[in-house]
Write an enzyme that holds these catalytic residues in place. Structure first.
Site, PDB file in Angstrom:
ATOM      1  N   ARG A  88     116.069 100.156 133.596  1.00 53.77           N
ATOM      2  CA  ARG A  88     115.832  98.796 133.078  1.00 53.77           C
ATOM      3  C   ARG A  88     114.534  98.234 133.677  1.00 53.77           C
ATOM      4  O   ARG A  88     113.780  97.525 133.023  1.00 53.77           O
ATOM      5  CB  ARG A  88     117.018  97.874 133.373  1.00 53.77           C
TER       6      ARG A  88
ATOM      7  N   TYR B 224     105.973  84.791 110.989  1.00 52.08           N
ATOM      8  CA  TYR B 224     107.027  85.759 110.654  1.00 52.08           C
ATOM      9  C   TYR B 224     108.394  85.063 110.621  1.00 52.08           C
ATOM     10  O   TYR B 224     108.699  84.245 111.503  1.00 52.08           O
ATOM     11  CB  TYR B 224     106.991  86.872 111.711  1.00 52.08           C
TER      12      TYR B 224
ATOM     13  N   ASP C 135      99.995  86.785 117.809  1.00 55.16           N
ATOM     14  CA  ASP C 135     100.808  87.869 117.267  1.00 55.16           C
ATOM     15  C   ASP C 135      99.857  88.737 116.437  1.00 55.16           C
ATOM     16  O   ASP C 135      99.403  88.340 115.363  1.00 55.16           O
ATOM     17  CB  ASP C 135     101.937  87.278 116.403  1.00 55.16           C
TER      18      ASP C 135
ATOM     19  N   LYS D 241     105.939  98.132 113.639  1.00 57.31           N
ATOM     20  CA  LYS D 241     105.067  98.161 112.474  1.00 57.31           C
ATOM     21  C   LYS D 241     103.954  99.201 112.683  1.00 57.31           C
ATOM     22  O   LYS D 241     104.233 100.357 112.878  1.00 57.31           O
ATOM     23  CB  LYS D 241     104.532  96.757 112.202  1.00 57.31           C
TER      24      LYS D 241
END
Ligand SMILES: *Cc1c(COP(=O)(O)O)cnc(C)c1O
Length: 395
Positions: free
Chosen positions: A60, A112, A184, A209
């Site tokens: 983690r 988005y 972004d 993406k």
């Protein structure tokens, strides 16, 4: 990681992005010489003596495969540090927790859909969000002065209307009030746009993406230059836990190697298709930053080194014609998401942007005849003939 024998002794920062995405983080494996680094599919690491370890304690917190990807992404954006997260939205979550409670955040009004949802339904109890058209310089200037936000959140080009914010202007204005600026950069990828260059503080990517590019991973990343911000993001990532798995990190390391060639082809195909659509009588209007008809074409040319692979167009007709068209394509797959090697088509009002209230959608211009294409890297003639057939079908 410690530098060992097989480490490169090249100063990658002087090399082109095309080279960096292949080699940074891609050093051969120290132990075996394997040219492709192994996947460290492990949750924990054995210690020689309590507290004596090789820098890794628990996945983690840290994982060597993820570290490699972070090196690669930082380099791709010409930044110093990267944090790789389990999704783009979990990267957004980390930023929300990094800000003091009750911060005011100025957000582009055409972000988005998932960003809109997480702000308006999850973090609206922690912060105050003001949505503003960041492409309108007068309004942006006014709102920055009025609200003096802790953070300005810019997505450019936006989704699905491909509106472009002048980064140099927006960042200069935001800095007058010491606002942090996040960009972004998912739609352009580091190949076509590097917002750190204009003074942005934080770059966010949905690696889902273009960065991964093969539609087989969900992931996110934050890239920064400031060590303090990076340390805070690392602390939050470790404390909250949205880390990317070793396998997903490895897949993205593999995918990003072809970023440059993929982006070139995405763009080459998109330009041809945008021109084809613009000439088509069944199309009302085409939005593509590379077209001279795009309202911010000159801003796009100024701050981007290319125009990407996303096209939005308005079909003549309404929901019925759009549905027919979407059902008629065969090579374009009807699916949400974008940025993969395969071409996708979607209907934002019904699909990706359904979580935005209809009234807001209409105000933004996300109408029922708006269709979004994520142009893939297939043969362009095949893609165009697929679209031609679909147009024929909706006569
Ligand atoms: C997909 C996307 C996100 C969210 O990323 P996930 O990986 O789906 O969580 C954020 N911003 C943009 C522009 C996106 O396209």
């Amino acid at each position: 990681m410690k530098k060992k024998d097989l480490s490169y002794s090249i100063n990658w920062s002087k090399k082109s992005l095309n080279t960096r995405v292949i080699h940074v983080g891609g050093e051969p494996d120290q132990a075996t010489g394997a040219i492709m680094p192994p996947i460290f599919q492990t949750s924990t690491y054995v210690q020689k003596s309590p507290g004596i370890h090789s820098g890794y304690e628990y996945t983690r917190t840290h994982n060597p495969t993820r570290t490699r990807l972070e090196e690669c992404l930082a380099s791709a954006e010409n930044g110093k540090y990267a944090t790789v997260t389990a999704s783009g939205l979990s990267a957004t979550m980390l930023i929300m927790h990094a800000l003091p409670a009750n911060s005011t955040i100025l957000v582009g009004d055409d972000v988005y859909g998932g960003t809109y949802r997480i702000f308006n339904t999850i973090f609206n109890s922690l912060h105050k969000f003001i949505f503003v058209n960041t492409t309108d310089q007068k309004i942006l200037k006014q709102e920055l002065k009025k609200y003096q936000p802790a953070l300005l959140w810019i997505e450019t080009p936006t989704n699905p209307l491909l509106k472009i914010t002048d980064l140099e202007f927006a960042i200069t204005e935001a800095k007058k009030y010491n606002a942090l600026v996040l960009v972004d950069n998912t739609f352009m990828s580091p190949y076509f746009q590097n917002p750190l260059k204009f003074g942005a503080d934080i770059i966010l990517h949905s690696m889902t993406k273009y960065i991964n590019g093969h539609s087989d991973v969900v992931g996110g990343a934050l890239i920064v230059n400031d060590q303090k911000i990076h340390k805070e993001l690392f602390r939050l990532q470790n404390s909250i836990g949205p880390c990317a798995s070793p396998f997903d990190s490895w897949l993205v390391l593999r995918g990003i190697k072809t970023l440059a060639v993929r982006m070139q082809r995405h763009q080459e195909n998109a330009i041809k298709i945008a021109n084809f659509l613009e000439k088509n009588k069944k199309v009302e209007r085409v939005i593509y930053p590379g077209l001279e008809s795009h309202p911010q074409h000159s801003v796009a040319k100024k701050q981007m080194s290319g125009f990407g692979g996303m096209i939005t167009f308005f079909l003549r007709g309404g929901i019925k014609e759009s549905r027919k068209f979407l059902e008629s394509v065969q090579i374009f797959s009807l699916a949400e998401s974008l940025g993969g090697v395969e071409s996708l088509i979607e209907h934002p009002a019904i699909m990706t942007h359904a979580s935005i209230p209809e009234k807001v959608r209409t105000k933004l211009g996300i109408s029922n005849n708006l269709i979004r294409l994520s142009v893939g890297i297939e043969d362009c003639d095949d893609l165009i003939s697929d679209l031609k057939n679909a147009f024929k079908n909706c006569q």
